[in-house]
Design a protein around this motif. Sequence first.
Motif, PDB file in Angstrom:
ATOM      1  N   MET A   1      42.199  42.966  48.682  1.00  0.00           N
ATOM      2  CA  MET A   1      42.469  42.195  47.483  1.00  0.00           C
ATOM      3  C   MET A   1      43.223  43.077  46.497  1.00  0.00           C
ATOM      4  SD  MET A   1      39.843  40.264  44.898  1.00  0.00           S
ATOM      5  CE  MET A   1      39.798  38.789  45.866  1.00  0.00           C
ATOM      6  N   ASP A   2      44.221  42.500  45.872  1.00  0.00           N
ATOM      7  CA  ASP A   2      45.012  43.209  44.868  1.00  0.00           C
ATOM      8  C   ASP A   2      44.329  43.024  43.511  1.00  0.00           C
ATOM      9  OD1 ASP A   2      46.835  44.131  43.018  1.00  0.00           O
ATOM     10  OD2 ASP A   2      48.538  43.098  43.904  1.00  0.00           O
ATOM     11  N   PHE A   3      43.523  44.022  43.119  1.00  0.00           N
ATOM     12  CA  PHE A   3      42.735  43.893  41.892  1.00  0.00           C
ATOM     13  C   PHE A   3      43.607  43.883  40.645  1.00  0.00           C
ATOM     14  CE2 PHE A   3      39.452  45.329  44.862  1.00  0.00           C
ATOM     15  CZ  PHE A   3      38.526  44.325  44.653  1.00  0.00           C
ATOM     16  N   ALA A   4      44.767  44.545  40.688  1.00  0.00           N
ATOM     17  CA  ALA A   4      45.669  44.512  39.535  1.00  0.00           C
ATOM     18  C   ALA A   4      46.197  43.094  39.321  1.00  0.00           C
ATOM     19  CB  ALA A   4      46.817  45.495  39.720  1.00  0.00           C
ATOM     20  N   ALA A   5      46.568  42.414  40.411  1.00  0.00           N
ATOM     21  CA  ALA A   5      47.050  41.034  40.311  1.00  0.00           C
ATOM     22  C   ALA A   5      45.926  40.105  39.858  1.00  0.00           C
ATOM     23  CB  ALA A   5      47.614  40.574  41.650  1.00  0.00           C
ATOM     24  N   LEU A   6      44.725  40.331  40.368  1.00  0.00           N
ATOM     25  CA  LEU A   6      43.573  39.516  39.951  1.00  0.00           C
ATOM     26  C   LEU A   6      43.288  39.719  38.469  1.00  0.00           C
ATOM     27  CD1 LEU A   6      41.259  37.597  40.623  1.00  0.00           C
ATOM     28  CD2 LEU A   6      39.919  39.601  41.310  1.00  0.00           C
ATOM     29  N   ASP A   7      43.352  40.947  38.004  1.00  0.00           N
ATOM     30  CA  ASP A   7      43.126  41.231  36.593  1.00  0.00           C
ATOM     31  C   ASP A   7      44.175  40.530  35.732  1.00  0.00           C
ATOM     32  OD1 ASP A   7      41.745  42.709  34.432  1.00  0.00           O
ATOM     33  OD2 ASP A   7      43.696  43.707  34.246  1.00  0.00           O
ATOM     34  N   ALA A   8      45.437  40.602  36.143  1.00  0.00           N
ATOM     35  CA  ALA A   8      46.511  39.932  35.393  1.00  0.00           C
ATOM     36  C   ALA A   8      46.286  38.423  35.384  1.00  0.00           C
ATOM     37  CB  ALA A   8      47.867  40.269  36.003  1.00  0.00           C
ATOM     38  N   PHE A   9      45.876  37.878  36.512  1.00  0.00           N
ATOM     39  CA  PHE A   9      45.590  36.447  36.614  1.00  0.00           C
ATOM     40  C   PHE A   9      44.470  36.051  35.653  1.00  0.00           C
ATOM     41  CE2 PHE A   9      43.125  32.949  38.385  1.00  0.00           C
ATOM     42  CZ  PHE A   9      44.107  32.006  38.676  1.00  0.00           C
ATOM     43  N   GLN A  10      43.407  36.843  35.622  1.00  0.00           N
ATOM     44  CA  GLN A  10      42.280  36.522  34.753  1.00  0.00           C
ATOM     45  C   GLN A  10      42.615  36.681  33.275  1.00  0.00           C
ATOM     46  OE1 GLN A  10      39.383  39.113  36.556  1.00  0.00           O
ATOM     47  NE2 GLN A  10      38.587  37.484  37.850  1.00  0.00           N
ATOM     48  N   ARG A  11      43.486  37.611  32.946  1.00  0.00           N
ATOM     49  CA  ARG A  11      43.869  37.813  31.542  1.00  0.00           C
ATOM     50  C   ARG A  11      44.775  36.697  31.027  1.00  0.00           C
ATOM     51  NH1 ARG A  11      42.801  42.954  29.520  1.00  0.00           N
ATOM     52  NH2 ARG A  11      42.072  44.399  31.103  1.00  0.00           N
ATOM     53  N   ASP A  12      45.656  36.190  31.915  1.00  0.00           N
ATOM     54  CA  ASP A  12      46.591  35.142  31.493  1.00  0.00           C
ATOM     55  C   ASP A  12      46.828  34.183  32.655  1.00  0.00           C
ATOM     56  OD1 ASP A  12      48.446  33.573  30.197  1.00  0.00           O
ATOM     57  OD2 ASP A  12      50.063  35.038  30.342  1.00  0.00           O
ATOM     58  N   PRO A  13      45.933  33.193  32.839  1.00  0.00           N
ATOM     59  CA  PRO A  13      46.071  32.285  33.974  1.00  0.00           C
ATOM     60  C   PRO A  13      47.096  31.163  33.762  1.00  0.00           C
ATOM     61  CG  PRO A  13      44.138  31.702  32.721  1.00  0.00           C
ATOM     62  CD  PRO A  13      44.700  32.961  32.101  1.00  0.00           C
ATOM     63  N   TYR A  14      47.591  31.005  32.540  1.00  0.00           N
ATOM     64  CA  TYR A  14      48.411  29.838  32.223  1.00  0.00           C
ATOM     65  C   TYR A  14      49.714  29.739  33.010  1.00  0.00           C
ATOM     66  CZ  TYR A  14      44.789  29.395  28.838  1.00  0.00           C
ATOM     67  OH  TYR A  14      43.550  29.290  28.266  1.00  0.00           O
ATOM     68  N   PRO A  15      50.434  30.833  33.283  1.00  0.00           N
ATOM     69  CA  PRO A  15      51.616  30.696  34.147  1.00  0.00           C
ATOM     70  C   PRO A  15      51.248  30.202  35.549  1.00  0.00           C
ATOM     71  CG  PRO A  15      51.704  32.769  32.962  1.00  0.00           C
ATOM     72  CD  PRO A  15      50.341  32.182  32.714  1.00  0.00           C
ATOM     73  N   HIS A  16      50.093  30.587  36.028  1.00  0.00           N
ATOM     74  CA  HIS A  16      49.632  30.142  37.343  1.00  0.00           C
ATOM     75  C   HIS A  16      49.276  28.657  37.312  1.00  0.00           C
ATOM     76  CE1 HIS A  16      49.578  34.347  38.552  1.00  0.00           C
ATOM     77  NE2 HIS A  16      49.011  34.581  37.384  1.00  0.00           N
ATOM     78  N   TYR A  17      48.663  28.223  36.213  1.00  0.00           N
ATOM     79  CA  TYR A  17      48.355  26.804  36.067  1.00  0.00           C
ATOM     80  C   TYR A  17      49.649  25.989  36.041  1.00  0.00           C
ATOM     81  CZ  TYR A  17      43.683  28.323  34.489  1.00  0.00           C
ATOM     82  OH  TYR A  17      42.434  28.877  34.380  1.00  0.00           O
ATOM     83  N   ALA A  18      50.646  26.473  35.323  1.00  0.00           N
ATOM     84  CA  ALA A  18      51.929  25.769  35.238  1.00  0.00           C
ATOM     85  C   ALA A  18      52.570  25.660  36.626  1.00  0.00           C
ATOM     86  CB  ALA A  18      52.870  26.486  34.271  1.00  0.00           C
ATOM     87  N   ARG A  19      52.514  26.740  37.392  1.00  0.00           N
ATOM     88  CA  ARG A  19      53.063  26.708  38.753  1.00  0.00           C
ATOM     89  C   ARG A  19      52.309  25.692  39.592  1.00  0.00           C
ATOM     90  NH1 ARG A  19      52.203  30.385  43.878  1.00  0.00           N
ATOM     91  NH2 ARG A  19      50.158  29.699  43.306  1.00  0.00           N
ATOM     92  N   ALA A  20      50.981  25.665  39.481  1.00  0.00           N
ATOM     93  CA  ALA A  20      50.173  24.726  40.256  1.00  0.00           C
ATOM     94  C   ALA A  20      50.523  23.284  39.911  1.00  0.00           C
ATOM     95  CB  ALA A  20      48.689  24.994  40.022  1.00  0.00           C
ATOM     96  N   ARG A  21      50.826  23.014  38.626  1.00  0.00           N
ATOM     97  CA  ARG A  21      51.198  21.653  38.233  1.00  0.00           C
ATOM     98  C   ARG A  21      52.554  21.258  38.817  1.00  0.00           C
ATOM     99  NH1 ARG A  21      48.873  23.331  33.379  1.00  0.00           N
ATOM    100  NH2 ARG A  21      50.904  23.830  32.511  1.00  0.00           N
ATOM    101  N   ARG A  22      53.446  22.217  39.004  1.00  0.00           N
ATOM    102  CA  ARG A  22      54.775  21.918  39.567  1.00  0.00           C
ATOM    103  C   ARG A  22      54.726  21.678  41.073  1.00  0.00           C
ATOM    104  NH1 ARG A  22      56.156  26.325  36.249  1.00  0.00           N
ATOM    105  NH2 ARG A  22      56.210  27.674  38.067  1.00  0.00           N
ATOM    106  N   GLU A  23      53.754  22.264  41.740  1.00  0.00           N
ATOM    107  CA  GLU A  23      53.647  22.182  43.198  1.00  0.00           C
ATOM    108  C   GLU A  23      52.958  20.885  43.614  1.00  0.00           C
ATOM    109  OE1 GLU A  23      54.697  24.581  45.394  1.00  0.00           O
ATOM    110  OE2 GLU A  23      55.483  25.795  43.745  1.00  0.00           O
ATOM    111  N   PRO A  24      53.051  20.565  44.913  1.00  0.00           N
ATOM    112  CA  PRO A  24      52.227  19.453  45.401  1.00  0.00           C
ATOM    113  C   PRO A  24      50.748  19.797  45.205  1.00  0.00           C
ATOM    114  CG  PRO A  24      53.737  20.253  47.112  1.00  0.00           C
ATOM    115  CD  PRO A  24      53.861  21.157  45.928  1.00  0.00           C
ATOM    116  N   GLY A  25      49.857  18.927  45.561  1.00  0.00           N
ATOM    117  CA  GLY A  25      48.446  19.078  45.259  1.00  0.00           C
ATOM    118  C   GLY A  25      47.719  20.258  45.864  1.00  0.00           C
ATOM    119  N   LEU A  26      48.325  20.980  46.783  1.00  0.00           N
ATOM    120  CA  LEU A  26      47.660  22.108  47.417  1.00  0.00           C
ATOM    121  C   LEU A  26      48.499  23.363  47.201  1.00  0.00           C
ATOM    122  CD1 LEU A  26      45.246  22.870  49.233  1.00  0.00           C
ATOM    123  CD2 LEU A  26      46.738  22.487  51.187  1.00  0.00           C
TER     124      LEU A  26
END
Length: 85
Positions: A1-26
Amino acid sequence: MDFAALDAFQRDPYPHYARARREPGLVFSEELEAWLVTRHADVREALSRPEELSSAGALRPDVVPAPQARAELAKGVGGGGVVLS
């Protein structure tokens, strides 16, 4: 597991949420090393097919507390109980 990426994700999840909204449901999250179901209809479909689309074992702690820590946590917070799995 890439803990640096996980830490960045936990600090600012909103770009990931935006990407998930642009993608199909999975969407596969590299940071979480897991598939995420993001659309209401797809969530309902997944929940209706637990034999094929189970989330059993999906909640994996990053660190497993020591037995002494688990015993302390089991005492609860503020008089209420805590569920440990």
